[in-house]
Design a protein around this motif. Structure first.
Motif, mmCIF file in Angstrom:
data_model
loop_
_atom_site.group_PDB
_atom_site.id
_atom_site.type_symbol
_atom_site.label_atom_id
_atom_site.label_comp_id
_atom_site.label_asym_id
_atom_site.label_seq_id
_atom_site.Cartn_x
_atom_site.Cartn_y
_atom_site.Cartn_z
ATOM 1 N N VAL A 161 0.830 -1.175 -0.110
ATOM 2 C CA VAL A 161 -0.019 0.035 -0.008
ATOM 3 C C VAL A 161 0.868 1.405 -0.134
ATOM 4 N N ASN A 162 0.935 1.834 -1.086
ATOM 5 C CA ASN A 162 1.607 3.094 -1.311
ATOM 6 C C ASN A 162 0.560 4.417 -1.230
ATOM 7 N N HIS A 163 0.789 5.082 0.026
ATOM 8 C CA HIS A 163 -0.322 6.033 0.314
ATOM 9 C C HIS A 163 0.099 7.556 -0.465
ATOM 10 N N CYS A 164 -0.803 8.189 -0.873
ATOM 11 C CA CYS A 164 -0.381 9.409 -1.567
ATOM 12 C C CYS A 164 -1.284 10.595 -0.923
ATOM 13 N N LEU A 165 -0.613 11.818 -0.872
ATOM 14 C CA LEU A 165 -1.260 12.697 -0.350
ATOM 15 C C LEU A 165 -1.837 13.675 -1.398
ATOM 16 N N LEU A 166 -3.495 13.560 -1.419
ATOM 17 C CA LEU A 166 -4.007 14.095 -2.616
ATOM 18 C C LEU A 166 -4.718 15.515 -2.433
ATOM 19 N N VAL A 167 -4.650 16.544 -3.325
ATOM 20 C CA VAL A 167 -5.256 17.870 -2.787
ATOM 21 C C VAL A 167 -5.830 18.344 -4.227
ATOM 22 N N LEU A 168 -6.781 19.181 -4.156
ATOM 23 C CA LEU A 168 -7.159 19.761 -5.269
ATOM 24 C C LEU A 168 -6.192 20.534 -6.150
ATOM 25 N N PRO A 169 -6.682 20.334 -7.548
ATOM 26 C CA PRO A 169 -5.505 21.292 -8.188
ATOM 27 C C PRO A 169 -5.332 22.695 -7.463
ATOM 28 N N GLY A 170 -4.014 23.188 -7.476
ATOM 29 C CA GLY A 170 -3.912 24.366 -7.023
ATOM 30 C C GLY A 170 -3.381 24.610 -5.536
ATOM 31 N N THR A 171 -3.896 23.568 -4.829
ATOM 32 C CA THR A 171 -3.602 23.728 -3.555
ATOM 33 C C THR A 171 -2.104 23.455 -3.033
ATOM 34 N N ARG A 172 -1.536 24.086 -2.175
ATOM 35 C CA ARG A 172 0.006 24.064 -1.980
ATOM 36 C C ARG A 172 -0.084 23.323 -0.455
ATOM 37 N N GLN A 173 1.275 22.584 -0.152
ATOM 38 C CA GLN A 173 1.236 22.142 1.198
ATOM 39 C C GLN A 173 1.015 23.019 2.333
ATOM 40 N N GLU A 174 1.246 24.479 2.039
ATOM 41 C CA GLU A 174 1.386 25.320 3.184
ATOM 42 C C GLU A 174 -0.104 25.735 3.371
ATOM 43 N N ASP A 175 -1.114 25.432 2.237
ATOM 44 C CA ASP A 175 -2.420 25.833 2.606
ATOM 45 C C ASP A 175 -3.313 24.520 3.249
ATOM 46 N N MET A 191 4.106 9.568 10.980
ATOM 47 C CA MET A 191 5.302 10.619 10.967
ATOM 48 C C MET A 191 4.761 11.873 9.971
ATOM 49 N N THR A 192 4.548 11.389 8.726
ATOM 50 C CA THR A 192 4.430 12.497 7.582
ATOM 51 C C THR A 192 3.210 13.471 8.210
ATOM 52 N N LEU A 193 2.273 13.055 8.533
ATOM 53 C CA LEU A 193 0.880 14.043 8.943
ATOM 54 C C LEU A 193 1.532 14.764 10.088
ATOM 55 N N MET A 194 2.394 14.177 11.056
ATOM 56 C CA MET A 194 2.924 15.044 12.233
ATOM 57 C C MET A 194 3.768 16.283 11.804
ATOM 58 N N LYS A 195 4.508 15.916 10.969
ATOM 59 C CA LYS A 195 5.424 16.848 10.286
ATOM 60 C C LYS A 195 4.862 17.930 9.689
ATOM 61 N N LEU A 196 3.370 17.688 8.891
ATOM 62 C CA LEU A 196 2.792 18.681 8.244
ATOM 63 C C LEU A 196 2.093 19.442 9.256
ATOM 64 N N GLY A 197 1.695 18.934 10.485
ATOM 65 C CA GLY A 197 0.951 19.461 11.470
ATOM 66 C C GLY A 197 -0.498 19.896 10.915
ATOM 67 N N VAL A 198 -1.123 19.045 10.414
ATOM 68 C CA VAL A 198 -2.301 19.117 10.150
ATOM 69 C C VAL A 198 -3.232 18.161 11.029
ATOM 70 N N ILE A 199 -4.565 18.702 10.917
ATOM 71 C CA ILE A 199 -5.359 18.165 11.861
ATOM 72 C C ILE A 199 -6.096 16.839 11.082
ATOM 73 N N ARG A 200 -5.973 15.654 11.649
ATOM 74 C CA ARG A 200 -6.337 14.198 11.013
ATOM 75 C C ARG A 200 -7.846 13.971 11.187
ATOM 76 N N VAL A 201 -8.626 13.958 10.260
ATOM 77 C CA VAL A 201 -9.964 13.556 10.121
ATOM 78 C C VAL A 201 -10.289 12.252 9.617
ATOM 79 N N SER A 202 -10.990 11.433 10.299
ATOM 80 C CA SER A 202 -11.399 9.946 9.857
ATOM 81 C C SER A 202 -12.455 10.000 8.748
#
Ligand SMILES: O=C(O)C(=O)C[C@]1(C(=O)O)C=C[C@@H](O)C=C1
Length: 367
Positions: A161-175, A191-202
């Motif tokens: 299982v290779n997980h990708c981080l998917l976003v709308l076209p135009g969305t940047r990591q800092e957004d 680990m990746t999500l902690m580094k991004l400092g984002v809220i995780r939603v199930s």
């Protein structure tokens, strides 16, 4: 708290059992050849031989009877197999079904219960069930599901299982403020999500998370899902292989109404579940029945059942509420066609309170 609509877009309507049933009984397009140019049998030509009255004029138009050769030549690629899975198109469960049956028809279901019922109601042929992950461990609730149904494990799929981080076209990591995905997927990318400092939603599944981001145009939200989900839902891949462990393997079970006939032509696994009376050394005795016969165990899992009687469907198929202290699940590397496996289970049966073979099936290596 992020308020996501619970509905799913019309495009990928998940099948509930009712919807599946409708699809199953809706007459398919009449694919018989067009005979409108032919006269109806026994109508136009008075001189027509009585023998042919009421019969097709051209027997070659009739479907040919299946022969043993047709059945033998059923391709192993699953080209006529319907496989139910929990989630939306692009989920890893769908990828597992396609890995095992490359040409099968995959049928998305709202939940595992619907996938199991779809098999039991003959709406599909098989169901795919994630049972454990190399990072997250066993998916316990799915073990309990196995016991509540009378399906048989007929195969396993080990999926990288290779997980990708998917976003709308135009969305940047800092957004990004939050990331949506299945709890197992979020855990595998901790680990990746902690580094991004984002809220995780199930979310209910990884592809469902991607579909929510796309259909609600969420510019500050990402989804952890597959690259196939990015294609299906029109999302950009901001990062690939974001799982903490490169070897992120999820093991799926293939379930069917009937067991397969075990052979010895290739490596097999057998999965069982049993209970033991209380007492010192009981588990040691149970494991010894395999060790003494040179049978390797690949999995042992215990599930406490002190407070929750389990309505188990045993061989009498009547099923009743039973109270167990612990359920033990074991996978071992042997086929039930081998005498050593038969003797081991016969020995275990002497002191197991409850014993059920969940399935015997070919082992799947990691390709
Ligand atoms: O949501 C998906 O895509 C699934 O296939 C479910 C699931 C799971 O239940 O563990 C399967 C594989 C991955 O490890 C992540 C999620």
């Amino acid at each position: 708290m992020l308020d996501f609509p619970s509905g799913k877009s019309k495009k990928w309507e998940c099948c509930s059992v009712g919807a599946l049933a409708q699809r199953a009984i809706t007459p398919v397009e009449d694919d018989r050849p067009d005979t409108s140019g032919l006269e109806p049998a026994g109508a136009a030509d008075p001189t027509q031989d009585d023998q042919s009255k009421g019969f097709h004029k051209d027997l070659s138009l009739l479907p040919k009877p299946l022969s043993a050769a047709d059945l033998l030549s059923t391709p192993n690629d699953g080209s006529r197999v319907r496989v139910a899975y929990q989630g939306l198109p692009g989920a890893y469960s769908e990828a597992a079904a396609l890995k095992r049956y490359p040409k099968c028809e995959t049928v998305p279901c709202d939940d595992f219960e619907a996938a199991f019922k779809a098999v039991e109601l003959w709406l599909v042929d098989k169901a795919v069930l994630p049972i454990e992950n190399s990072v997250g461990g066993s998916i316990h609730r799915n073990y309990d599901l196995l016991l509540r149904h009378r399906l048989h494990i007929v195969g396993e799929v080990q999926l990288q299982v290779n997980h990708c981080l998917l976003v709308l076209p135009g969305t940047r990591q800092e957004d990004l403020k939050r990331v949506l995905s299945h709890p197992q997927a979020l855990a595998q990318c901790e680990m990746t999500l902690m580094k991004l400092g984002v809220i995780r939603v199930s979310a209910e599944d990884t592809a469902g998370a991607a579909q929510i981001v796309a259909s609600n145009n969420l510019r500050d939200t990402g989804a952890v899902a597959s690259s196939r989900a990015a294609e299906i839902y029109g999302l950009n891949i901001l990062a690939e292989k974001i799982q903490d462990d490169d070897d992120n393997i999820t093991r799926f079970l293939i379930l069917a109404r009937e067991p397969i006939i075990p052979g010895t032509d290739r490596p097999y696994k057998t999965s069982i579940v049993f209970t033991l009376e209380e007492g010192p050394g009981m588990l040691f005795k149970a494991l010894a029945v395999f060790a003494l016969r040179g049978i390797n165990l690949t999995k042992i899992e215990s599930r406490p059942q002190r407070k929750r009687p389990l309505r188990v469907v045993d061989d009498s198929n009547k099923g009743s509420a039973k109270y167990f202290d612990y359920l033990f699940y074991i996978d071992f590397e042997a086929s039930m066609a081998e005498p050593r496996a038969q003797h081991a289970l016969g020995h275990l049966q002497e002191f197991a309170g409850f014993l059920r073979v969940l399935g015997c099936y070919p082992s799947d290596g990691i390709q």
